[in-house]
Design a protein around this motif. Structure first.
Motif, mmCIF file in Angstrom:
data_model
loop_
_atom_site.group_PDB
_atom_site.id
_atom_site.type_symbol
_atom_site.label_atom_id
_atom_site.label_comp_id
_atom_site.label_asym_id
_atom_site.label_seq_id
_atom_site.Cartn_x
_atom_site.Cartn_y
_atom_site.Cartn_z
ATOM 1 N N LEU A 76 10.147 -7.074 -1.871
ATOM 2 C CA LEU A 76 10.527 -6.443 -3.139
ATOM 3 C C LEU A 76 9.442 -6.637 -4.191
ATOM 4 O O LEU A 76 9.111 -5.705 -4.948
ATOM 5 C CB LEU A 76 11.852 -7.029 -3.636
ATOM 6 N N SER A 77 8.868 -7.837 -4.246
ATOM 7 C CA SER A 77 7.813 -8.101 -5.228
ATOM 8 C C SER A 77 6.593 -7.220 -4.978
ATOM 9 O O SER A 77 6.003 -6.670 -5.914
ATOM 10 C CB SER A 77 7.413 -9.583 -5.177
ATOM 11 N N LEU A 78 6.216 -7.047 -3.716
ATOM 12 C CA LEU A 78 5.056 -6.220 -3.382
ATOM 13 C C LEU A 78 5.323 -4.749 -3.649
ATOM 14 O O LEU A 78 4.405 -3.991 -4.006
ATOM 15 C CB LEU A 78 4.676 -6.437 -1.916
ATOM 16 N N MET A 79 6.564 -4.320 -3.519
ATOM 17 C CA MET A 79 6.912 -2.932 -3.842
ATOM 18 C C MET A 79 6.777 -2.677 -5.336
ATOM 19 O O MET A 79 6.318 -1.617 -5.759
ATOM 20 C CB MET A 79 8.326 -2.628 -3.352
ATOM 21 N N GLY A 123 0.805 -1.212 0.000
ATOM 22 C CA GLY A 123 0.000 0.000 0.000
ATOM 23 C C GLY A 123 0.836 1.260 0.000
ATOM 24 O O GLY A 123 0.495 2.246 -0.663
ATOM 25 N N VAL A 124 1.934 1.274 0.750
ATOM 26 C CA VAL A 124 2.820 2.442 0.772
ATOM 27 C C VAL A 124 3.412 2.683 -0.614
ATOM 28 O O VAL A 124 3.486 3.822 -1.098
ATOM 29 C CB VAL A 124 3.944 2.256 1.813
ATOM 30 N N ALA A 125 3.844 1.612 -1.272
ATOM 31 C CA ALA A 125 4.397 1.739 -2.621
ATOM 32 C C ALA A 125 3.347 2.292 -3.584
ATOM 33 O O ALA A 125 3.637 3.162 -4.411
ATOM 34 C CB ALA A 125 4.907 0.377 -3.110
ATOM 35 N N ALA A 126 2.106 1.806 -3.456
ATOM 36 C CA ALA A 126 1.022 2.286 -4.314
ATOM 37 C C ALA A 126 0.667 3.733 -3.989
ATOM 38 O O ALA A 126 0.330 4.517 -4.884
ATOM 39 C CB ALA A 126 -0.206 1.389 -4.159
ATOM 40 N N LEU A 127 0.721 4.093 -2.707
ATOM 41 C CA LEU A 127 0.445 5.479 -2.282
ATOM 42 C C LEU A 127 1.418 6.445 -2.954
ATOM 43 O O LEU A 127 1.011 7.462 -3.535
ATOM 44 C CB LEU A 127 0.557 5.569 -0.761
#
Length: 420
Positions: free
Chosen positions: A318-321, A270-274
């Motif tokens: 890393l994958s989720l980022m 979520g932080v990466a998407a934000l």
């Protein structure tokens, strides 16, 4: 004149809209995770977890077109409040009945279906208000802020739900999720504007069913852009539907973690998407939506490839980022494009039909992952890769490039405008 994010907040009523959206989304994300964790902890079945997520979404899809018609016809303030109240009640009954040991599987699925019917109504109604309240010159930035809002709700919601289920009884955690919907009612204003067909045309469109069919016809026959988005983006969304099942199973099976780890990993995504939404909200997407949409989906493939081979927590993070980092590009391009090609009088139906069609990918992905993960877990990890690849290929072939004009409709389908 250059616009800024602060210009968006100067629009009357927009702050309340962002708060409602935050609570709605936080509740929705918490509920999606809560369904899986609650089912695994109470019933001990990944297949039932996948089934629950599937039914939660599929009935939203079936209800979606009618939802748009209702939103176009009736007072949005009342519709939003009713949707929030009924959803809160439906979720709250799950822990109450389970606490008294009167929650068989069929009743649990029944309550999941009920919330699936009520939950998307408020979300769709709020989505139609953005292009009504906000001038077009602010749309990209508003969509960027809305994407940030969504991802903040993901981070907050997933961290909270993970903590709740790790430290409290499942019934208590689920009850707290329900409270988000009741709390959102406080922020719904009475003077929310509507886009309704005038009384003079009421005799020509007598029933909700007739109007819904007109909406479906508009999206799939008279608006080629919405048709392409409605048919192909759901394939991409299968990736996230499968991820709701796969991520908890990876944590349980590969990392020996608990519910807090699940919430933490979702929060990282979520932080990466934000950050992605904040950055790409500043970009002018007009005329470049297809290019940006495909770029975002294509880059996310790297994340899904890493997910399939994630042997440790660091590779998983890393994958989720990667996955989250591309969502701003996808979300801003998608939302701005459908706003630009839709006649305002069709916002309710067009957005509901398009949104629920896109949402179909979530339950389908969850159902497939839930049933296949038990026996073929390692193979199921490749499902998001296949889905994202197919979505890119189909969109590349069917979506018209640089098409940002409102699609005109035949005279027999036209409705007199009456914006209140």
């Amino acid at each position: 004149m250059k616009t800024t994010y602060m210009d968006v907040f100067k629009v009357k009523g927009i702050s309340s809209l962002f708060i409602i959206n935050f609570l709605l989304r936080a509740g929705a994300w918490m509920f999606s995770t809560a369904i899986v964790v609650f089912t695994l902890k109470v019933f001990g079945s990944s297949a039932l977890a996948g089934t629950a997520v599937f039914f939660s979404g599929i009935f939203s899809i079936l209800m979606g077109p009618f939802t748009g018609t209702i939103i176009d016809r009736y007072n949005k303030s009342f519709i939003i409040k009713l949707s929030l109240f009924l959803t809160g009640i439906g979720i709250l009954l799950i822990p109450i009945l389970n606490n008294f040991d009167v929650l068989p599987k069929f009743l649990f699925i029944g309550l999941i279906i009920f919330t699936g019917l009520t939950r998307p109504v408020a979300l769709t109604a709020v989505a139609t208000l953005f292009p009504i309240l906000i001038p077009e010159k602010y749309w990209d930035k508003a969509n960027g802020l809305d994407g940030v809002n969504q991802e903040v709700s993901v981070v907050f919601g997933q961290l909270l739900v993970g903590t709740l289920f790790a430290s409290l009884l499942p019934e208590v955690a689920m009850g707290i999720v329900a409270m988000f919907y009741f709390f959102a009612i406080i922020f719904v204003k009475k003077d929310i504007p509507s886009t309704n067909s005038s009384k003079d045309t009421a005799s020509n469109i007598k029933t909700i069913f007739d109007e819904t069919l007109q909406g479906i016809t508009y999206v799939f026959k008279h608006n080629k852009t919405l048709k392409s988005l409605s048919l192909n983006v759901p394939i991409y969304v299968i990736t996230f539907g499968s991820l709701t099942i796969l991520l908890p199973l990876i944590v349980y099976n590969h990392l020996d973690g608990n519910e807090f780890y699940i919430g933490l990993l979702w929060a990282i995504e979520g932080v990466a998407a934000l950050l992605s939404n904040y950055f790409f909200g500043k970009v002018n997407t007009k005329g470049k939506e297809k290019r940006y949409l495909l770029t975002g989906m294509g880059i996310s493939l790297i994340g899904f490839l890493l997910l399939a081979f994630s042997a440790n927590i660091y590779l998983l993070i890393l994958s989720l980022m990667f996955i989250g980092g591309t969502q701003g590009l996808v979300d801003v391009s998608l939302n701005s494009l459908r706003q630009r090609v839709t006649d305002p009088i069709w916002y309710g139906r067009a957005f509901a039909i398009n949104g629920t069609a896109i949402g179909l990918g979530m339950p389908v992905g969850s159902l497939i992952a839930g049933y296949f993960a038990k026996e073929w877990f390692e193979i199921t990890l490749f499902l998001p890769i296949v889905a994202a690849t197919l979505a890119c290929l189909f969109i590349m072939k069917t979506l018209s490039s640089e098409n940002t004009e409102i699609n005109k409709i035949p005279d027999e389908m036209s409705i007199e405008r009456n914006v209140n």
